[in-house]
Design an enzyme around this catalytic site. Structure first.
Site, PDB file in Angstrom:
ATOM      1  N   LYS A  45       0.845  -1.205   0.000  1.00 51.17           N
ATOM      2  CA  LYS A  45       0.000   0.000   0.000  1.00 51.17           C
ATOM      3  C   LYS A  45       0.881   1.256   0.000  1.00 51.17           C
ATOM      4  O   LYS A  45       2.089   1.162   0.193  1.00 51.17           O
ATOM      5  CB  LYS A  45      -0.920  -0.022   1.221  1.00 51.17           C
ATOM      6  CG  LYS A  45      -0.195   0.034   2.549  1.00 51.17           C
ATOM      7  CD  LYS A  45      -1.112  -0.353   3.710  1.00 51.17           C
ATOM      8  CE  LYS A  45      -0.368  -0.275   5.025  1.00 51.17           C
ATOM      9  NZ  LYS A  45      -1.121  -0.897   6.124  1.00 51.17           N
ATOM     10  N   TYR A 276      14.500  31.438   3.025  1.00 51.65           N
ATOM     11  CA  TYR A 276      13.336  32.120   3.604  1.00 51.65           C
ATOM     12  C   TYR A 276      13.500  32.347   5.101  1.00 51.65           C
ATOM     13  O   TYR A 276      13.908  31.455   5.829  1.00 51.65           O
ATOM     14  CB  TYR A 276      12.065  31.277   3.409  1.00 51.65           C
ATOM     15  CG  TYR A 276      11.533  31.267   2.013  1.00 51.65           C
ATOM     16  CD1 TYR A 276      11.075  32.431   1.393  1.00 51.65           C
ATOM     17  CD2 TYR A 276      11.463  30.076   1.301  1.00 51.65           C
ATOM     18  CE1 TYR A 276      10.580  32.410   0.095  1.00 51.65           C
ATOM     19  CE2 TYR A 276      10.953  30.042   0.008  1.00 51.65           C
ATOM     20  CZ  TYR A 276      10.518  31.212  -0.590  1.00 51.65           C
ATOM     21  OH  TYR A 276      10.030  31.187  -1.861  1.00 51.65           O
TER      22      TYR A 276
HETATM   23  C1  LIG Z   1      -0.255  -1.743   6.893  1.00 52.04           C
HETATM   24  C2  LIG Z   1      -0.717  -3.034   7.427  1.00 52.04           C
HETATM   25  C3  LIG Z   1       0.185  -4.085   7.645  1.00 52.04           C
HETATM   26  C4  LIG Z   1       1.679  -3.934   7.491  1.00 52.04           C
HETATM   27  O1  LIG Z   1       2.238  -3.290   8.612  1.00 52.04           O
HETATM   28  P1  LIG Z   1       3.815  -3.188   8.804  1.00 52.04           P
HETATM   29  O2  LIG Z   1       4.005  -2.678  10.180  1.00 52.04           O
HETATM   30  O3  LIG Z   1       4.306  -2.217   7.781  1.00 52.04           O
HETATM   31  O4  LIG Z   1       4.369  -4.539   8.589  1.00 52.04           O
HETATM   32  C5  LIG Z   1      -0.343  -5.302   8.033  1.00 52.04           C
HETATM   33  N1  LIG Z   1      -1.669  -5.472   8.221  1.00 52.04           N
HETATM   34  C6  LIG Z   1      -2.552  -4.469   8.039  1.00 52.04           C
HETATM   35  C7  LIG Z   1      -4.004  -4.712   8.272  1.00 52.04           C
HETATM   36  C8  LIG Z   1      -2.114  -3.212   7.656  1.00 52.04           C
HETATM   37  O5  LIG Z   1      -2.984  -2.212   7.505  1.00 52.04           O
END
Ligand SMILES: *Cc1c(COP(=O)(O)O)cnc(C)c1O
Length: 388
Positions: A45, A276
Protein backbone atom coordinates in the site's frame (compact mmCIF):
# COMPACT_ATOMS: atom_id res chain seq x y z
CA UNK A 1 15.38 11.87 -21.73
CA UNK A 2 12.39 10.18 -20.18
CA UNK A 3 10.04 12.61 -18.50
CA UNK A 4 6.93 10.51 -18.47
CA UNK A 5 6.09 7.01 -17.37
CA UNK A 6 2.55 5.88 -18.07
CA UNK A 7 1.66 9.51 -18.73
CA UNK A 8 2.74 10.64 -15.32
CA UNK A 9 5.50 13.18 -14.97
CA UNK A 10 8.79 12.06 -13.48
CA UNK A 11 11.89 13.91 -12.35
CA UNK A 12 14.95 12.09 -13.71
CA UNK A 13 17.30 14.09 -11.48
CA UNK A 14 15.70 12.88 -8.23
CA UNK A 15 16.65 9.23 -7.94
CA UNK A 16 15.32 6.54 -5.66
CA UNK A 17 17.66 3.59 -6.09
CA UNK A 18 15.99 0.28 -5.29
CA UNK A 19 18.10 -2.80 -4.61
CA UNK A 20 16.18 -5.89 -5.55
CA UNK A 21 18.63 -8.28 -3.85
CA UNK A 22 17.91 -6.55 -0.56
CA UNK A 23 14.15 -6.65 -1.03
CA UNK A 24 14.18 -10.34 -1.88
CA UNK A 25 16.73 -11.00 0.88
CA UNK A 26 14.44 -9.36 3.43
CA UNK A 27 11.49 -11.45 2.26
CA UNK A 28 13.55 -14.62 2.55
CA UNK A 29 14.84 -13.60 5.99
CA UNK A 30 11.30 -12.92 7.22
CA UNK A 31 10.06 -16.18 5.79
CA UNK A 32 12.93 -17.84 7.59
CA UNK A 33 11.30 -16.84 10.89
CA UNK A 34 8.13 -18.67 9.92
CA UNK A 35 7.20 -22.28 9.42
CA UNK A 36 7.83 -23.29 5.80
CA UNK A 37 4.11 -23.54 5.04
CA UNK A 38 3.31 -20.06 6.37
CA UNK A 39 2.23 -17.82 3.53
CA UNK A 40 3.81 -14.42 2.95
CA UNK A 41 1.69 -11.39 2.19
CA UNK A 42 3.69 -8.46 0.83
CA UNK A 43 2.10 -5.19 1.88
CA UNK A 44 2.51 -2.68 -0.97
CA UNK A 45 0.00 0.00 0.00
CA UNK A 46 0.97 3.69 -0.15
CA UNK A 47 2.98 3.30 -3.33
CA UNK A 48 4.86 0.42 -1.67
CA UNK A 49 5.72 2.58 1.33
CA UNK A 50 6.97 5.29 -1.00
CA UNK A 51 9.34 2.95 -2.83
CA UNK A 52 7.28 2.76 -6.05
CA UNK A 53 4.56 0.16 -6.31
CA UNK A 54 5.17 -0.92 -9.90
CA UNK A 55 8.88 -1.48 -9.38
CA UNK A 56 8.41 -3.27 -6.06
CA UNK A 57 5.65 -5.54 -7.38
CA UNK A 58 7.72 -6.32 -10.46
CA UNK A 59 10.63 -7.43 -8.28
CA UNK A 60 8.48 -9.37 -5.81
CA UNK A 61 6.50 -11.32 -8.34
CA UNK A 62 9.61 -13.42 -9.01
CA UNK A 63 10.04 -13.97 -5.27
CA UNK A 64 8.50 -16.13 -2.55
CA UNK A 65 5.34 -14.05 -2.14
CA UNK A 66 1.83 -15.52 -1.95
CA UNK A 67 -0.31 -12.43 -1.52
CA UNK A 68 -0.07 -8.71 -2.19
CA UNK A 69 -1.97 -6.45 0.20
CA UNK A 70 -3.09 -2.96 -0.78
CA UNK A 71 -5.18 -0.44 1.11
CA UNK A 72 -7.79 0.26 -1.55
CA UNK A 73 -9.66 -1.09 -4.54
CA UNK A 74 -7.89 1.47 -6.73
CA UNK A 75 -4.44 0.18 -5.87
CA UNK A 76 -5.60 -3.37 -6.56
CA UNK A 77 -6.70 -2.31 -10.05
CA UNK A 78 -3.39 -0.57 -10.54
CA UNK A 79 -1.24 -3.65 -9.84
CA UNK A 80 -3.61 -6.29 -11.18
CA UNK A 81 -2.01 -6.36 -14.66
CA UNK A 82 1.42 -6.86 -13.08
CA UNK A 83 1.00 -9.67 -10.63
CA UNK A 84 0.52 -12.84 -12.67
CA UNK A 85 -1.69 -15.18 -10.69
CA UNK A 86 -0.67 -13.95 -7.21
CA UNK A 87 -3.60 -12.95 -5.07
CA UNK A 88 -4.41 -9.43 -4.00
CA UNK A 89 -5.99 -8.63 -0.65
CA UNK A 90 -7.70 -5.25 -0.34
CA UNK A 91 -7.37 -4.24 3.31
CA UNK A 92 -10.02 -1.53 3.40
CA UNK A 93 -13.28 -3.27 4.29
CA UNK A 94 -16.21 -3.15 1.91
CA UNK A 95 -18.16 -0.17 3.16
CA UNK A 96 -21.66 1.17 2.85
CA UNK A 97 -20.98 3.77 0.16
CA UNK A 98 -18.89 1.53 -2.06
CA UNK A 99 -20.30 1.44 -5.60
CA UNK A 100 -21.74 -2.04 -6.35
CA UNK A 101 -19.77 -2.02 -9.61
CA UNK A 102 -16.56 -2.10 -7.65
CA UNK A 103 -17.66 -5.13 -5.69
CA UNK A 104 -18.56 -6.94 -8.90
CA UNK A 105 -15.17 -6.02 -10.35
CA UNK A 106 -13.44 -7.42 -7.26
CA UNK A 107 -15.22 -10.71 -7.78
CA UNK A 108 -14.53 -10.91 -11.50
CA UNK A 109 -10.87 -9.92 -11.07
CA UNK A 110 -10.46 -12.39 -8.20
CA UNK A 111 -9.45 -9.85 -5.54
CA UNK A 112 -9.82 -10.90 -1.92
CA UNK A 113 -11.89 -8.36 0.00
CA UNK A 114 -12.39 -7.63 3.67
CA UNK A 115 -15.72 -7.69 5.45
CA UNK A 116 -16.10 -6.13 8.86
CA UNK A 117 -19.74 -5.03 9.03
CA UNK A 118 -23.18 -6.43 8.33
CA UNK A 119 -23.92 -3.45 6.05
CA UNK A 120 -20.84 -4.28 4.00
CA UNK A 121 -21.92 -7.88 3.79
CA UNK A 122 -25.45 -7.06 2.67
CA UNK A 123 -24.16 -4.61 0.12
CA UNK A 124 -21.75 -7.21 -1.27
CA UNK A 125 -24.37 -9.93 -1.34
CA UNK A 126 -26.85 -7.71 -3.23
CA UNK A 127 -24.20 -6.41 -5.63
CA UNK A 128 -23.17 -9.95 -6.53
CA UNK A 129 -26.61 -11.34 -7.26
CA UNK A 130 -26.51 -13.23 -10.53
CA UNK A 131 -22.74 -12.93 -11.03
CA UNK A 132 -20.67 -15.93 -12.03
CA UNK A 133 -17.53 -15.71 -9.90
CA UNK A 134 -17.96 -15.61 -6.13
CA UNK A 135 -16.15 -13.04 -4.02
CA UNK A 136 -13.53 -14.30 -1.57
CA UNK A 137 -13.69 -12.45 1.71
CA UNK A 138 -11.57 -12.19 4.84
CA UNK A 139 -13.32 -11.35 8.07
CA UNK A 140 -11.57 -8.64 10.11
CA UNK A 141 -12.15 -9.27 13.80
CA UNK A 142 -11.75 -6.40 16.25
CA UNK A 143 -9.58 -7.48 19.16
CA UNK A 144 -8.14 -4.17 20.36
CA UNK A 145 -6.92 -2.18 17.39
CA UNK A 146 -10.02 -0.03 17.53
CA UNK A 147 -10.09 0.79 13.84
CA UNK A 148 -12.11 -1.13 11.30
CA UNK A 149 -12.56 -4.66 12.65
CA UNK A 150 -15.97 -6.12 13.47
CA UNK A 151 -16.67 -6.69 17.17
CA UNK A 152 -16.79 -10.43 17.85
CA UNK A 153 -20.57 -10.34 18.12
CA UNK A 154 -21.05 -8.68 14.74
CA UNK A 155 -18.28 -10.85 13.30
CA UNK A 156 -20.25 -13.96 14.29
CA UNK A 157 -23.37 -12.57 12.65
CA UNK A 158 -21.37 -11.86 9.47
CA UNK A 159 -20.26 -15.49 9.31
CA UNK A 160 -23.79 -16.77 9.76
CA UNK A 161 -25.28 -14.45 7.19
CA UNK A 162 -22.42 -14.97 4.69
CA UNK A 163 -23.08 -18.71 4.76
CA UNK A 164 -26.46 -17.95 3.22
CA UNK A 165 -25.03 -15.85 0.42
CA UNK A 166 -23.94 -17.99 -2.49
CA UNK A 167 -21.82 -15.28 -4.04
CA UNK A 168 -19.53 -15.09 -1.00
CA UNK A 169 -16.73 -17.48 -0.14
CA UNK A 170 -15.23 -17.28 3.31
CA UNK A 171 -11.50 -17.29 2.55
CA UNK A 172 -9.89 -15.83 5.63
CA UNK A 173 -10.15 -14.41 9.11
CA UNK A 174 -7.73 -11.96 10.62
CA UNK A 175 -7.01 -9.30 13.19
CA UNK A 176 -4.49 -6.49 13.46
CA UNK A 177 -2.19 -5.67 16.39
CA UNK A 178 -2.07 -2.13 17.75
CA UNK A 179 1.13 -2.33 19.80
CA UNK A 180 3.31 -5.11 18.39
CA UNK A 181 6.06 -2.56 17.71
CA UNK A 182 6.33 -1.66 21.40
CA UNK A 183 8.68 -3.29 23.83
CA UNK A 184 5.84 -4.33 26.13
CA UNK A 185 3.83 -6.93 24.25
CA UNK A 186 1.20 -7.58 26.90
CA UNK A 187 -1.57 -5.78 25.01
CA UNK A 188 -0.64 -7.59 21.78
CA UNK A 189 -0.86 -10.93 23.58
CA UNK A 190 -4.22 -9.91 25.03
CA UNK A 191 -5.39 -9.21 21.47
CA UNK A 192 -4.11 -12.61 20.42
CA UNK A 193 -6.08 -14.25 23.25
CA UNK A 194 -9.26 -12.53 22.11
CA UNK A 195 -8.58 -13.61 18.54
CA UNK A 196 -8.02 -17.20 19.67
CA UNK A 197 -11.28 -17.10 21.61
CA UNK A 198 -13.10 -16.06 18.45
CA UNK A 199 -11.40 -18.75 16.35
CA UNK A 200 -12.27 -21.39 18.95
CA UNK A 201 -15.86 -20.25 19.33
CA UNK A 202 -16.39 -20.75 15.60
CA UNK A 203 -14.10 -23.73 15.16
CA UNK A 204 -12.10 -21.92 12.51
CA UNK A 205 -8.71 -23.36 13.41
CA UNK A 206 -7.52 -26.25 11.32
CA UNK A 207 -9.93 -25.49 8.51
CA UNK A 208 -7.94 -25.96 5.34
CA UNK A 209 -10.13 -23.66 3.29
CA UNK A 210 -9.41 -20.69 5.56
CA UNK A 211 -6.41 -18.41 5.89
CA UNK A 212 -5.92 -17.21 9.45
CA UNK A 213 -3.61 -14.22 9.81
CA UNK A 214 -2.70 -11.58 12.36
CA UNK A 215 0.92 -10.47 12.15
CA UNK A 216 2.26 -7.22 10.77
CA UNK A 217 6.06 -6.84 10.59
CA UNK A 218 6.66 -6.30 14.29
CA UNK A 219 4.51 -9.27 15.28
CA UNK A 220 5.98 -11.47 12.56
CA UNK A 221 9.40 -10.76 14.08
CA UNK A 222 8.47 -10.92 17.76
CA UNK A 223 5.37 -13.13 18.10
CA UNK A 224 6.04 -16.41 16.31
CA UNK A 225 3.09 -17.93 18.13
CA UNK A 226 0.80 -15.63 16.15
CA UNK A 227 1.99 -16.48 12.64
CA UNK A 228 -1.00 -18.77 11.91
CA UNK A 229 -1.29 -19.35 8.14
CA UNK A 230 0.12 -16.08 6.84
CA UNK A 231 2.11 -13.00 7.90
CA UNK A 232 1.46 -9.54 6.42
CA UNK A 233 4.75 -7.68 6.19
CA UNK A 234 5.23 -4.09 5.07
CA UNK A 235 7.98 -2.06 6.66
CA UNK A 236 10.25 -5.05 7.37
CA UNK A 237 10.22 -6.07 3.74
CA UNK A 238 11.60 -2.63 2.88
CA UNK A 239 14.38 -3.20 5.39
CA UNK A 240 13.26 -1.54 8.61
CA UNK A 241 12.07 -2.73 11.99
CA UNK A 242 8.92 -0.85 12.91
CA UNK A 243 11.16 1.01 15.26
CA UNK A 244 14.91 0.66 15.91
CA UNK A 245 15.51 -2.72 17.49
CA UNK A 246 18.35 -4.00 19.65
CA UNK A 247 19.54 -7.53 18.80
CA UNK A 248 16.87 -8.24 16.20
CA UNK A 249 16.36 -11.94 15.42
CA UNK A 250 16.50 -11.21 11.71
CA UNK A 251 18.81 -9.01 9.65
CA UNK A 252 16.96 -6.57 7.42
CA UNK A 253 18.59 -4.21 4.95
CA UNK A 254 17.08 -0.98 3.65
CA UNK A 255 15.99 -1.32 0.04
CA UNK A 256 16.01 2.34 -0.96
CA UNK A 257 18.55 5.11 -1.27
CA UNK A 258 17.29 8.55 -2.30
CA UNK A 259 19.68 10.85 -4.10
CA UNK A 260 19.55 14.32 -5.61
CA UNK A 261 22.14 16.38 -7.47
CA UNK A 262 24.06 19.45 -6.40
CA UNK A 263 23.16 21.79 -9.24
CA UNK A 264 25.22 24.81 -8.22
CA UNK A 265 27.91 25.89 -5.80
CA UNK A 266 27.50 29.32 -4.30
CA UNK A 267 29.77 31.30 -1.96
CA UNK A 268 27.87 32.91 0.87
CA UNK A 269 29.62 35.58 2.94
CA UNK A 270 29.77 35.27 6.72
CA UNK A 271 26.77 37.04 8.24
CA UNK A 272 24.64 36.76 5.09
CA UNK A 273 21.33 35.00 5.86
CA UNK A 274 20.29 31.90 3.94
CA UNK A 275 16.85 31.06 2.48
CA UNK A 276 13.34 32.12 3.60
CA UNK A 277 13.14 33.80 6.94
CA UNK A 278 16.91 34.09 7.20
CA UNK A 279 16.85 31.32 9.76
CA UNK A 280 20.49 30.45 9.15
CA UNK A 281 23.25 33.01 9.29
CA UNK A 282 26.70 31.55 8.56
CA UNK A 283 29.52 32.46 10.90
CA UNK A 284 32.13 31.80 8.23
CA UNK A 285 32.34 32.19 4.50
CA UNK A 286 30.31 29.24 3.31
CA UNK A 287 30.47 27.02 0.28
CA UNK A 288 26.79 26.30 -0.25
CA UNK A 289 25.37 23.63 -2.54
CA UNK A 290 21.96 24.08 -4.10
CA UNK A 291 19.93 20.85 -4.28
CA UNK A 292 16.71 20.87 -6.36
CA UNK A 293 14.66 18.97 -3.79
CA UNK A 294 12.17 20.29 -1.30
CA UNK A 295 9.06 19.61 0.69
CA UNK A 296 7.02 19.17 -2.49
CA UNK A 297 9.17 16.13 -3.22
CA UNK A 298 8.61 14.70 0.24
CA UNK A 299 11.58 16.18 2.10
CA UNK A 300 10.00 17.79 5.10
CA UNK A 301 10.29 21.48 5.82
CA UNK A 302 10.79 20.54 9.45
CA UNK A 303 14.26 19.24 8.49
CA UNK A 304 15.42 22.86 7.99
CA UNK A 305 18.64 23.52 9.93
CA UNK A 306 18.41 20.04 11.49
CA UNK A 307 19.02 17.29 8.96
CA UNK A 308 22.20 16.29 7.19
CA UNK A 309 22.81 14.72 3.79
CA UNK A 310 25.72 12.57 2.73
CA UNK A 311 28.26 13.64 0.12
CA UNK A 312 30.68 10.74 -0.30
CA UNK A 313 31.83 9.97 3.23
CA UNK A 314 30.90 13.41 4.57
CA UNK A 315 27.69 14.37 6.27
CA UNK A 316 26.72 17.89 5.29
CA UNK A 317 24.15 20.04 7.12
CA UNK A 318 20.98 21.32 5.52
CA UNK A 319 21.17 25.07 6.16
CA UNK A 320 18.27 27.53 6.12
CA UNK A 321 14.68 26.65 5.38
CA UNK A 322 13.86 23.77 3.09
CA UNK A 323 11.87 25.37 0.23
CA UNK A 324 9.20 23.85 -1.96
CA UNK A 325 11.63 22.51 -4.57
CA UNK A 326 15.06 23.52 -3.33
CA UNK A 327 17.32 23.39 -0.36
CA UNK A 328 20.84 24.36 0.55
CA UNK A 329 23.59 22.23 2.05
CA UNK A 330 26.81 23.44 3.66
CA UNK A 331 29.72 21.96 1.72
CA UNK A 332 32.44 24.13 3.23
CA UNK A 333 34.16 21.15 4.82
CA UNK A 334 34.08 19.04 1.67
CA UNK A 335 36.74 20.57 -0.57
CA UNK A 336 36.09 18.27 -3.53
CA UNK A 337 32.30 18.75 -3.51
CA UNK A 338 31.15 20.17 -6.80
CA UNK A 339 28.14 20.84 -8.96
CA UNK A 340 26.97 17.76 -10.83
CA UNK A 341 27.66 15.38 -7.95
CA UNK A 342 24.88 13.56 -6.16
CA UNK A 343 24.09 13.82 -2.47
CA UNK A 344 22.35 11.08 -0.54
CA UNK A 345 19.12 12.37 0.95
CA UNK A 346 17.83 9.16 2.55
CA UNK A 347 20.62 6.70 3.19
CA UNK A 348 20.36 2.93 2.93
CA UNK A 349 22.00 2.14 6.27
CA UNK A 350 20.13 1.88 9.57
CA UNK A 351 22.70 3.86 11.56
CA UNK A 352 23.34 6.61 9.02
CA UNK A 353 22.74 10.18 10.27
CA UNK A 354 20.57 10.62 7.18
CA UNK A 355 18.91 7.21 7.33
CA UNK A 356 15.13 6.95 7.62
CA UNK A 357 15.31 6.33 11.38
CA UNK A 358 17.40 9.46 12.01
CA UNK A 359 15.13 11.58 9.82
CA UNK A 360 12.07 10.18 11.60
CA UNK A 361 13.58 11.17 14.95
CA UNK A 362 14.13 14.73 13.70
CA UNK A 363 10.52 15.02 12.61
CA UNK A 364 9.14 13.27 15.68
CA UNK A 365 7.60 10.58 13.53
CA UNK A 366 8.24 7.00 12.39
CA UNK A 367 10.31 5.77 9.46
CA UNK A 368 7.08 4.77 7.66
CA UNK A 369 6.14 8.41 7.22
CA UNK A 370 9.58 9.47 5.99
CA UNK A 371 9.46 6.79 3.30
CA UNK A 372 5.85 7.18 2.20
CA UNK A 373 6.40 10.92 1.71
CA UNK A 374 8.80 10.33 -1.18
CA UNK A 375 6.88 11.77 -4.10
CA UNK A 376 5.69 9.55 -6.95
CA UNK A 377 7.53 11.78 -9.46
CA UNK A 378 10.91 10.75 -8.04
CA UNK A 379 12.58 8.51 -10.59
CA UNK A 380 12.79 4.90 -9.36
CA UNK A 381 15.87 3.03 -10.56
CA UNK A 382 16.05 -0.71 -9.95
CA UNK A 383 19.42 -2.37 -9.38
CA UNK A 384 19.82 -6.09 -9.06
CA UNK A 385 22.50 -5.72 -6.43
CA UNK A 386 23.53 -3.20 -3.79
CA UNK A 387 27.19 -3.97 -4.52
CA UNK A 388 27.73 -3.08 -8.17
C1 LIG B 1 -0.26 -1.74 6.89
C2 LIG B 1 -0.72 -3.03 7.43
C3 LIG B 1 0.18 -4.08 7.65
C4 LIG B 1 1.68 -3.93 7.49
O1 LIG B 1 2.24 -3.29 8.61
P1 LIG B 1 3.81 -3.19 8.80
O2 LIG B 1 4.00 -2.68 10.18
O3 LIG B 1 4.31 -2.22 7.78
O4 LIG B 1 4.37 -4.54 8.59
C5 LIG B 1 -0.34 -5.30 8.03
N1 LIG B 1 -1.67 -5.47 8.22
C6 LIG B 1 -2.55 -4.47 8.04
C7 LIG B 1 -4.00 -4.71 8.27
C8 LIG B 1 -2.11 -3.21 7.66
O5 LIG B 1 -2.98 -2.21 7.50
Amino acid sequence: MKLYRDQSFIRPDLQAHLYSDRLLGNVRALRGLCRPETKFCAVVKANAYGHGIREIVNILKSGPVDYFAVATFYEALHIHPLIERRRILILEPIHADQPPDQIRMCASAGFDCVLSSLEGLDLACRALEGTKRPLHFHLNVETGMGRCGADPHEASAILTRAANCEALVHAGVFTHFATADEEDLSYAFLQQERFEAFLDAHQLKGRRDLLIHACNSAAAIKMPGAHYDMVRCGISMYGYYSRRMKNPPVELRPVLKLQAPITRIKRIAAGHPVSYGGSFVPKRETKAGIVPLGYADGYRRGFSNKAVMRRGEHFVPVIGRVCMDQLIVDLTDVPDADAGQMVTVIDDAHDSPCGAYALADLADTICYEILTLIHAHVNRIVHSTSRP
